[in-house]
Design an enzyme around this catalytic site. Structure first.
Site, PDB file in Angstrom:
ATOM      1  N   ARG A  68       0.792  -0.972  -0.066  1.00  0.00           N
ATOM      2  CA  ARG A  68      -0.038   0.083   0.016  1.00  0.00           C
ATOM      3  C   ARG A  68       0.848   1.321  -0.059  1.00  0.00           C
ATOM      4  O   ARG A  68       0.364   2.290  -0.816  1.00  0.00           O
ATOM      5  CB  ARG A  68      -0.716  -0.001   1.109  1.00  0.00           C
ATOM      6  CG  ARG A  68      -1.792   0.879   1.283  1.00  0.00           C
ATOM      7  CD  ARG A  68      -3.052   0.569   2.034  1.00  0.00           C
ATOM      8  NE  ARG A  68      -4.195   1.713   2.139  1.00  0.00           N
ATOM      9  CZ  ARG A  68      -4.342   2.440   3.459  1.00  0.00           C
ATOM     10  NH1 ARG A  68      -3.620   2.529   4.542  1.00  0.00           N
ATOM     11  NH2 ARG A  68      -5.159   3.438   3.269  1.00  0.00           N
ATOM     12  N   HIS A  72       0.409   4.329  -2.534  1.00  0.00           N
ATOM     13  CA  HIS A  72      -0.018   5.525  -2.008  1.00  0.00           C
ATOM     14  C   HIS A  72       1.043   6.614  -2.358  1.00  0.00           C
ATOM     15  O   HIS A  72       0.926   7.911  -2.724  1.00  0.00           O
ATOM     16  CB  HIS A  72      -0.191   5.699  -0.579  1.00  0.00           C
ATOM     17  CG  HIS A  72      -1.549   5.293  -0.204  1.00  0.00           C
ATOM     18  ND1 HIS A  72      -2.325   5.943   0.777  1.00  0.00           N
ATOM     19  CD2 HIS A  72      -2.256   4.144  -0.851  1.00  0.00           C
ATOM     20  CE1 HIS A  72      -3.382   5.264   0.748  1.00  0.00           C
ATOM     21  NE2 HIS A  72      -3.527   4.495   0.186  1.00  0.00           N
ATOM     22  N   ASN A 100      -3.969   8.922   4.457  1.00  0.00           N
ATOM     23  CA  ASN A 100      -2.691   8.343   4.822  1.00  0.00           C
ATOM     24  C   ASN A 100      -2.723   8.363   6.424  1.00  0.00           C
ATOM     25  O   ASN A 100      -2.416   7.489   7.201  1.00  0.00           O
ATOM     26  CB  ASN A 100      -1.489   9.107   4.179  1.00  0.00           C
ATOM     27  CG  ASN A 100      -1.292   8.679   2.930  1.00  0.00           C
ATOM     28  OD1 ASN A 100      -1.683   7.583   2.431  1.00  0.00           O
ATOM     29  ND2 ASN A 100      -0.716   9.400   2.273  1.00  0.00           N
ATOM     30  N   HIS A 200      -6.771  -5.578  -2.223  1.00  0.00           N
ATOM     31  CA  HIS A 200      -7.319  -5.690  -1.055  1.00  0.00           C
ATOM     32  C   HIS A 200      -7.607  -7.322  -0.995  1.00  0.00           C
ATOM     33  O   HIS A 200      -8.542  -7.649  -0.013  1.00  0.00           O
ATOM     34  CB  HIS A 200      -8.813  -5.080  -1.267  1.00  0.00           C
ATOM     35  CG  HIS A 200      -8.468  -3.614  -1.172  1.00  0.00           C
ATOM     36  ND1 HIS A 200      -9.587  -2.784  -1.286  1.00  0.00           N
ATOM     37  CD2 HIS A 200      -7.428  -2.815  -1.048  1.00  0.00           C
ATOM     38  CE1 HIS A 200      -9.127  -1.360  -1.203  1.00  0.00           C
ATOM     39  NE2 HIS A 200      -7.813  -1.589  -1.091  1.00  0.00           N
TER      40      HIS A 200
END
Length: 348
Positions: A68, A72, A100, A200
């Site tokens: 992740r 990001h 975040n 996910h």
């Protein structure tokens, strides 16, 4: 050749094909190479893998967290390690952005990777490449595909909390807005969106991100009708109305720590945890639905698409050559303070 070897071989070939695809139109893309550190830091992958492998013994969640971080990072000014920068007089850290803050994690693990790399290959491996390599290794160690990383990114000199707020997908986004966010950064709103959402299949999410589905969805006085009834009851116990939004639960209720295609089979039975998961299949007229169905039936098709989307994402607005820098400490841009051993790995 075993099935796993076949998958690795095919995906490695796809990686090289995609590298060739990017070789030419953009000078920065052309300078990325799978052999970038072969002479300057041949142990880079092993060092990063060893840190992750050790961490997984006590924190199985870290694999998803590291993956992740890469996602990001790349969605804000490209894959330049900007997410890792702490606040300073000149840096408004992306860590405090809406998508975040109190959510992304694993910065201390990246610090350990950087610290060990600086001992072996000082000033050579960028923080942006550390995130890229760590993401791939995390997926592979969790049972997902393996692929050859394209390397040679350099680190950015700034960060943008405002752009993080603007670009990062939110669990409350509509399908159309999700598509727009992906398109804005240079990805596509169909296969890239669905394939990367497939990450996910491991990791966890906070109640804050899906509690709105459980009791009064869209102000209708009832739960989200796309939620599986038994799954809904389970989630209502985990996240009672008015409860602690920081409580976490598995994104994939079936195989929570394995990287597989169960995420997509869950969507078919209404067990997508986030609204932005379930709408990929359930939104009226969604052109993403056919992709979800394909991936739910064919793990190899998902793995292949995921690898290509990860490579595509990893190429977003990269800095190469003399652009940016190679940070000595991933949390701060280079300067007098980064030259001190005491500051090489700063506190969380």
């Amino acid at each position: 050749m075993s099935s796993s070897s076949t998958i690795h071989f095919y995906l490695a070939a796809a990686t090289l094909f995609f590298a060739a695809l990017f070789h030419g139109p953009s000078p920065s893309h052309a300078q990325l190479s799978p052999t970038f550190y072969d002479r300057t830091c041949p142990q880079v992958t092993k060092i990063i893998r060893d840190v992750i492998y050790k961490e997984l013994r006590t924190d199985i969640r870290i694999a998803a967290s590291l993956n992740r971080l890469h996602f990001h990072d790349c969605f804000v000014n490209g894959c330049d390690g900007s997410l890792l920068l702490d606040n300073s007089p000149t840096i408004d850290s992306e860590k405090q952005s809406l998508g975040n803050n109190n959510s992304v994690r694993g910065f201390d693990v990246v610090d350990r990777m950087k610290s060990q790399l600086e001992k072996v290959c000082p000033g050579v491996v960028s923080c942006a490449d550390i995130l890229t390599i760590a993401s791939q290794i995390s997926v592979t160690l969790s049972g997902g595909p393996s692929w050859t990383n394209l390397l040679g990114r350099r680190d950015g000199l700034t960060a943008s909390r405002a752009l993080a707020d603007e670009n990062l997908p939110s669990p409350f986004d509509s399908l159309e807005l999700l598509k727009q966010r992906f398109t804005k950064v240079g990805l596509n709103g169909d296969v890239d969106l669905v394939a990367l959402s497939g990450a996910h299949t491991f990791g966890k999410a906070r109640c804050l991100g899906f509690a709105h589905r459980l009791f009064n969805f869209s102000g209708q006085g009832a739960p989200d009708p796309t939620l599986n009834k038994s799954f809904l009851k389970k989630l209502q116990k985990i996240c009672p109305q008015g409860g602690n939004g920081s409580v976490i639960t598995d994104l994939d209720v079936t195989t929570p720590n394995a990287f597989d295609n169960a995420y997509f089979t869950n969507l078919k039975i209404g067990k997508g945890l986030l609204e932005t998961d379930q709408i990929l299949l359930s939104a009226p007229g969604a052109d993403t639905a056919d992709i979800v169905k394909k991936f739910s039936k064919n793990t190899f098709a998902f793995f292949e698409a995921f690898v290509l989307s990860m490579i595509r994402m990893g190429n977003l607005s990269v800095l190469t050559g003399n652009q940016g820098e190679i940070r000595l400490n991933c949390r701060v841009v280079n300067g007098p303070s980064t030259l001190s051993d005491d500051n090489l790995v700063s506190s969380i």
